[in-house]
Design a protein around this motif. Sequence first.
Motif, PDB file in Angstrom:
ATOM      1  N   PRO A  90       0.794  -1.234   0.000  1.00 49.95           N
ATOM      2  CA  PRO A  90       0.000   0.000   0.000  1.00 49.95           C
ATOM      3  C   PRO A  90       0.826   1.284   0.000  1.00 49.95           C
ATOM      4  O   PRO A  90       0.338   2.331  -0.424  1.00 49.95           O
ATOM      5  CB  PRO A  90      -0.816  -0.112   1.304  1.00 49.95           C
ATOM      6  CG  PRO A  90      -0.894  -1.576   1.570  1.00 49.95           C
ATOM      7  CD  PRO A  90       0.420  -2.125   1.096  1.00 49.95           C
ATOM      8  N   GLU A  91       2.078   1.215   0.454  1.00 50.82           N
ATOM      9  CA  GLU A  91       2.912   2.420   0.471  1.00 50.82           C
ATOM     10  C   GLU A  91       3.131   2.973  -0.933  1.00 50.82           C
ATOM     11  O   GLU A  91       3.341   4.175  -1.119  1.00 50.82           O
ATOM     12  CB  GLU A  91       4.257   2.098   1.125  1.00 50.82           C
ATOM     13  CG  GLU A  91       5.127   3.334   1.371  1.00 50.82           C
ATOM     14  CD  GLU A  91       6.393   3.011   2.126  1.00 50.82           C
ATOM     15  OE1 GLU A  91       7.382   3.733   1.944  1.00 50.82           O
ATOM     16  OE2 GLU A  91       6.385   2.027   2.901  1.00 50.82           O
ATOM     17  N   LEU A  92       3.051   2.102  -1.940  1.00 45.29           N
ATOM     18  CA  LEU A  92       3.211   2.541  -3.326  1.00 45.29           C
ATOM     19  C   LEU A  92       2.119   3.530  -3.728  1.00 45.29           C
ATOM     20  O   LEU A  92       2.347   4.402  -4.568  1.00 45.29           O
ATOM     21  CB  LEU A  92       3.168   1.330  -4.268  1.00 45.29           C
ATOM     22  CG  LEU A  92       4.381   0.396  -4.228  1.00 45.29           C
ATOM     23  CD1 LEU A  92       4.118  -0.841  -5.063  1.00 45.29           C
ATOM     24  CD2 LEU A  92       5.629   1.120  -4.711  1.00 45.29           C
ATOM     25  N   THR A  93       0.930   3.403  -3.121  1.00 42.85           N
ATOM     26  CA  THR A  93      -0.166   4.320  -3.422  1.00 42.85           C
ATOM     27  C   THR A  93       0.219   5.747  -3.074  1.00 42.85           C
ATOM     28  O   THR A  93      -0.027   6.684  -3.854  1.00 42.85           O
ATOM     29  CB  THR A  93      -1.427   3.922  -2.633  1.00 42.85           C
ATOM     30  OG1 THR A  93      -1.752   2.557  -2.906  1.00 42.85           O
ATOM     31  CG2 THR A  93      -2.613   4.796  -3.019  1.00 42.85           C
ATOM     32  N   ILE A  94       0.841   5.922  -1.901  1.00 44.02           N
ATOM     33  CA  ILE A  94       1.259   7.257  -1.455  1.00 44.02           C
ATOM     34  C   ILE A  94       2.356   7.800  -2.362  1.00 44.02           C
ATOM     35  O   ILE A  94       2.338   8.963  -2.767  1.00 44.02           O
ATOM     36  CB  ILE A  94       1.735   7.205   0.001  1.00 44.02           C
ATOM     37  CG1 ILE A  94       0.595   6.730   0.907  1.00 44.02           C
ATOM     38  CG2 ILE A  94       2.251   8.555   0.459  1.00 44.02           C
ATOM     39  CD1 ILE A  94       0.999   6.477   2.335  1.00 44.02           C
ATOM     40  N   GLU A  95       3.328   6.939  -2.701  1.00 45.93           N
ATOM     41  CA  GLU A  95       4.436   7.371  -3.551  1.00 45.93           C
ATOM     42  C   GLU A  95       3.937   7.794  -4.930  1.00 45.93           C
ATOM     43  O   GLU A  95       4.379   8.816  -5.477  1.00 45.93           O
ATOM     44  CB  GLU A  95       5.453   6.235  -3.688  1.00 45.93           C
ATOM     45  CG  GLU A  95       6.173   5.895  -2.385  1.00 45.93           C
ATOM     46  CD  GLU A  95       7.076   4.692  -2.519  1.00 45.93           C
ATOM     47  OE1 GLU A  95       7.138   4.113  -3.633  1.00 45.93           O
ATOM     48  OE2 GLU A  95       7.725   4.315  -1.525  1.00 45.93           O
ATOM     49  N   ARG A  96       3.003   7.044  -5.489  1.00 46.63           N
ATOM     50  CA  ARG A  96       2.480   7.386  -6.816  1.00 46.63           C
ATOM     51  C   ARG A  96       1.617   8.634  -6.771  1.00 46.63           C
ATOM     52  O   ARG A  96       1.597   9.419  -7.719  1.00 46.63           O
ATOM     53  CB  ARG A  96       1.703   6.191  -7.385  1.00 46.63           C
ATOM     54  CG  ARG A  96       2.639   5.081  -7.867  1.00 46.63           C
ATOM     55  CD  ARG A  96       1.907   3.865  -8.368  1.00 46.63           C
ATOM     56  NE  ARG A  96       2.855   2.885  -8.877  1.00 46.63           N
ATOM     57  CZ  ARG A  96       2.736   1.566  -8.753  1.00 46.63           C
ATOM     58  NH1 ARG A  96       1.691   1.070  -8.132  1.00 46.63           N
ATOM     59  NH2 ARG A  96       3.643   0.755  -9.256  1.00 46.63           N
ATOM     60  N   ALA A  97       0.893   8.807  -5.666  1.00 51.43           N
ATOM     61  CA  ALA A  97       0.100  10.029  -5.510  1.00 51.43           C
ATOM     62  C   ALA A  97       1.008  11.243  -5.482  1.00 51.43           C
ATOM     63  O   ALA A  97       0.729  12.273  -6.125  1.00 51.43           O
ATOM     64  CB  ALA A  97      -0.737   9.958  -4.240  1.00 51.43           C
ATOM     65  N   LEU A  98       2.121  11.131  -4.756  1.00 54.54           N
ATOM     66  CA  LEU A  98       3.099  12.226  -4.672  1.00 54.54           C
ATOM     67  C   LEU A  98       3.643  12.553  -6.059  1.00 54.54           C
ATOM     68  O   LEU A  98       3.694  13.721  -6.464  1.00 54.54           O
ATOM     69  CB  LEU A  98       4.243  11.826  -3.733  1.00 54.54           C
ATOM     70  CG  LEU A  98       5.430  12.794  -3.641  1.00 54.54           C
ATOM     71  CD1 LEU A  98       4.967  14.159  -3.143  1.00 54.54           C
ATOM     72  CD2 LEU A  98       6.508  12.233  -2.733  1.00 54.54           C
ATOM     73  N   GLU A  99       4.027  11.528  -6.813  1.00 54.74           N
ATOM     74  CA  GLU A  99       4.571  11.734  -8.158  1.00 54.74           C
ATOM     75  C   GLU A  99       3.538  12.378  -9.072  1.00 54.74           C
ATOM     76  O   GLU A  99       3.863  13.261  -9.870  1.00 54.74           O
ATOM     77  CB  GLU A  99       5.022  10.393  -8.740  1.00 54.74           C
ATOM     78  CG  GLU A  99       6.239   9.785  -8.043  1.00 54.74           C
ATOM     79  CD  GLU A  99       6.527   8.380  -8.520  1.00 54.74           C
ATOM     80  OE1 GLU A  99       5.790   7.885  -9.401  1.00 54.74           O
ATOM     81  OE2 GLU A  99       7.480   7.763  -8.000  1.00 54.74           O
TER      82      GLU A  99
END
Length: 297
Positions: free
Chosen positions: A125-134
Amino acid sequence: MDIDDKIQLFENKRIRTAWDEEKEEWYFSIVDVVAVLTDQPDARHASTYWAVLKNRLKEEGANELLTNCKQLKMTATDGKRRATDVADTQQLLRIIQSIPSPKAEPFKLWLAEVGRERIEETIDPELTIERALETYLRKGYSREWVNQRLQAIQVRKELTDEWDARGVQKGVEYAILTDEISRAWSGMTTRQYKKFKGLTKENLRDNMSTLELVLNMLAEATTTELAKGHDAQGFAENQEIARRGSKVAGDARKAIEADTGKPVITSKNAAQLNQVVTDMIEGIIAEQDDIELDTEG
């Protein structure tokens, strides 16, 4: 349904669309999309292609919502309004998957990529935050704004978790409580707020200034704390808590406006807000260049 026959252009060809204000959903003319993706010479050939494709989808056991599409009256090329099959975004993407055309291939590849990302995000799920940031940074938001936005997502999640634990039903009750919060601090419901900013499908929070975002966070965070402190149970009690919690942010907004003489809530949306930041940065650079020229002179 608010139908004003808006025209979207794809490869310089028109695609008729309609906006459903109640459902906050776009509808697209399927025949127009088919005509573009399959290079049909005219509307009659496109209609025939869609009729054949629809029958094939039925034979393959496609979902009934896909094959029994909604019909809306839209303005044809001769200026007359005629009923035509339309699809929402989800239906349209599913239809495109069934069209064997080179022009449909980029959409299919994109859908496959999105599917892969969703599976990866389920595992991590941490990938969701990283992709949102990008995504926010690619859209031109400042890193400071993005940090506030990500924090706002966390604040919202804590509030909805609290509602869920206290017997508030997802869907309609969540929407009503969200409107209570918005009205109490901003003076507008969510829909009125979006209309004020000229938004349709866009996310309201993505189009707030930093101060608007902070006050909305204050309203939601205070509501969460009051719900815990008063052990609010069920929809009615949490509705009253939402009003009281949001009033704190509403009072803060009024105090800021009284002190500055300016409204906190702006009609500017994300594109306009980003332009303001861009203009400011360019202005600072221009001033710096002038200073350097004066020094050199």
